[in-house]
Design a protein around this motif. Structure first.
Motif, PDB file in Angstrom:
ATOM      1  N   SER A  17       0.828  -1.200   0.000  1.00  0.00           N
ATOM      2  CA  SER A  17       0.000   0.000   0.000  1.00  0.00           C
ATOM      3  C   SER A  17       0.866   1.255   0.000  1.00  0.00           C
ATOM      4  O   SER A  17       0.602   2.210  -0.743  1.00  0.00           O
ATOM      5  N   PHE A  18       1.903   1.266   0.825  1.00  0.00           N
ATOM      6  CA  PHE A  18       2.806   2.414   0.907  1.00  0.00           C
ATOM      7  C   PHE A  18       3.404   2.732  -0.466  1.00  0.00           C
ATOM      8  O   PHE A  18       3.442   3.890  -0.900  1.00  0.00           O
ATOM      9  N   HIS A  19       3.849   1.706  -1.155  1.00  0.00           N
ATOM     10  CA  HIS A  19       4.480   1.897  -2.462  1.00  0.00           C
ATOM     11  C   HIS A  19       3.475   2.280  -3.539  1.00  0.00           C
ATOM     12  O   HIS A  19       3.671   3.260  -4.266  1.00  0.00           O
ATOM     13  N   GLY A 146      12.326  -3.398   1.039  1.00  0.00           N
ATOM     14  CA  GLY A 146      12.895  -2.527   2.065  1.00  0.00           C
ATOM     15  C   GLY A 146      11.815  -1.915   2.944  1.00  0.00           C
ATOM     16  O   GLY A 146      11.964  -1.838   4.171  1.00  0.00           O
ATOM     17  N   TYR A 147      10.714  -1.487   2.318  1.00  0.00           N
ATOM     18  CA  TYR A 147       9.599  -0.956   3.100  1.00  0.00           C
ATOM     19  C   TYR A 147       9.046  -2.045   4.015  1.00  0.00           C
ATOM     20  O   TYR A 147       8.723  -1.798   5.181  1.00  0.00           O
ATOM     21  N   ALA A 153       9.807  -4.574  11.228  1.00  0.00           N
ATOM     22  CA  ALA A 153      10.544  -4.186  12.428  1.00  0.00           C
ATOM     23  C   ALA A 153       9.666  -3.365  13.364  1.00  0.00           C
ATOM     24  O   ALA A 153       9.713  -3.519  14.589  1.00  0.00           O
ATOM     25  N   ALA A 154       8.850  -2.485  12.787  1.00  0.00           N
ATOM     26  CA  ALA A 154       7.958  -1.653  13.601  1.00  0.00           C
ATOM     27  C   ALA A 154       6.899  -2.504  14.290  1.00  0.00           C
ATOM     28  O   ALA A 154       6.570  -2.288  15.458  1.00  0.00           O
ATOM     29  N   ARG A 190      12.386   8.867   4.672  1.00  0.00           N
ATOM     30  CA  ARG A 190      13.765   8.444   4.785  1.00  0.00           C
ATOM     31  C   ARG A 190      13.957   6.970   4.420  1.00  0.00           C
ATOM     32  O   ARG A 190      15.069   6.515   4.258  1.00  0.00           O
ATOM     33  N   ALA A 191      12.860   6.236   4.297  1.00  0.00           N
ATOM     34  CA  ALA A 191      12.968   4.832   3.925  1.00  0.00           C
ATOM     35  C   ALA A 191      13.178   4.650   2.427  1.00  0.00           C
ATOM     36  O   ALA A 191      13.510   3.574   1.975  1.00  0.00           O
ATOM     37  N   TYR A 192      12.958   5.698   1.629  1.00  0.00           N
ATOM     38  CA  TYR A 192      13.176   5.595   0.199  1.00  0.00           C
ATOM     39  C   TYR A 192      14.633   5.275  -0.076  1.00  0.00           C
ATOM     40  O   TYR A 192      15.536   5.820   0.549  1.00  0.00           O
TER      41      TYR A 192
END
Length: 203
Positions: A17-19, A146-147, A153-154, A190-192
């Motif tokens: 979804s983020f991407h 990566g996302y 992790a979160a 910053r995750a990009y």
């Protein structure tokens, strides 16, 4: 109470979804609305253009037909493709589609969560990378992985504190606690990686 889906599934759903929504994490229309794409022309359902809509950027007449049928919408989605932008319908398309393999497959089987990700515990970056085939071949596979690693992790960090709020039997919206952890590991841009920005245009 409905059991929560596997951790790795949740993390990869959030990453997708983020991407696909350009980091908005809510249903959006495809940038360019299919212009220049094979599916970007009036189709057989009232001349509607099946450009990307929703959390997974649903495209092609066939995918709208599958979603309408599997969700029991009785033709409502085919009469109005923009229903794929409804938050509930978009979430159901994403969760059911990625779980059941609506969007793609090969000679072995459909591309779905269970084919690539563990039902228990965490997934590795290579597994998340392979899971991109569920949605869009290998396009931006390492970026989306990566996302997913960040979301995973979160989620792990938040375990035992405040459980994430999961939307409509799935896992698209992120609650306040998860957002806090994502901020700590690079959620807001910053995750990009390598200057790549999320872009729309999925299944």
């Amino acid at each position: 109470m409905r059991p929560l889906p596997p951790l790795a599934y949740v993390a990869y759903g959030l990453a997708t979804s983020f991407h696909e929504t350009g980091a908005k994490m809510q249903p959006v229309t495809e940038i360019g609305r299919g212009r220049g794409k094979s599916y970007g022309k009036p189709g057989k359902h009232g001349g509607q253009i099946p450009y990307g809509r929703g959390d997974v950027q649903l495209t092609w007449d066939g995918n709208y037909e599958t979603a309408d049928d599997q969700l029991g919408l009785n033709g409502a989605l085919l009469a109005n493709f923009d229903l794929a932008l409804d938050t509930d319908i978009s979430a159901r398309v994403m969760v059911r589609g990625m779980t059941e393999g609506w969007f793609a497959g090969d000679k072995v089987e459909r591309h779905k969560f269970a084919r690539y990700l563990p039902a228990k515990g965490t997934a590795t970056a290579p597994k998340f990378t392979s899971a991109r085939r569920i949605i869009n071949g290998i396009d931006r596979a390492e970026v989306v992985a990566g996302y997913a690693m960040s979301f995973q992790a979160a989620l792990v960090a938040g375990a035992g504190r405040e459980a994430p709020s999961l939307r409509t039997g799935g896992f698209v919206a992120v609650d306040r606690q998860l957002r806090h952890h994502l901020d700590a590991i690079g959620r807001d841009g910053r995750a990009y990686r390598h200057g790549d920005r999320p872009r729309a245009g999925g299944v």
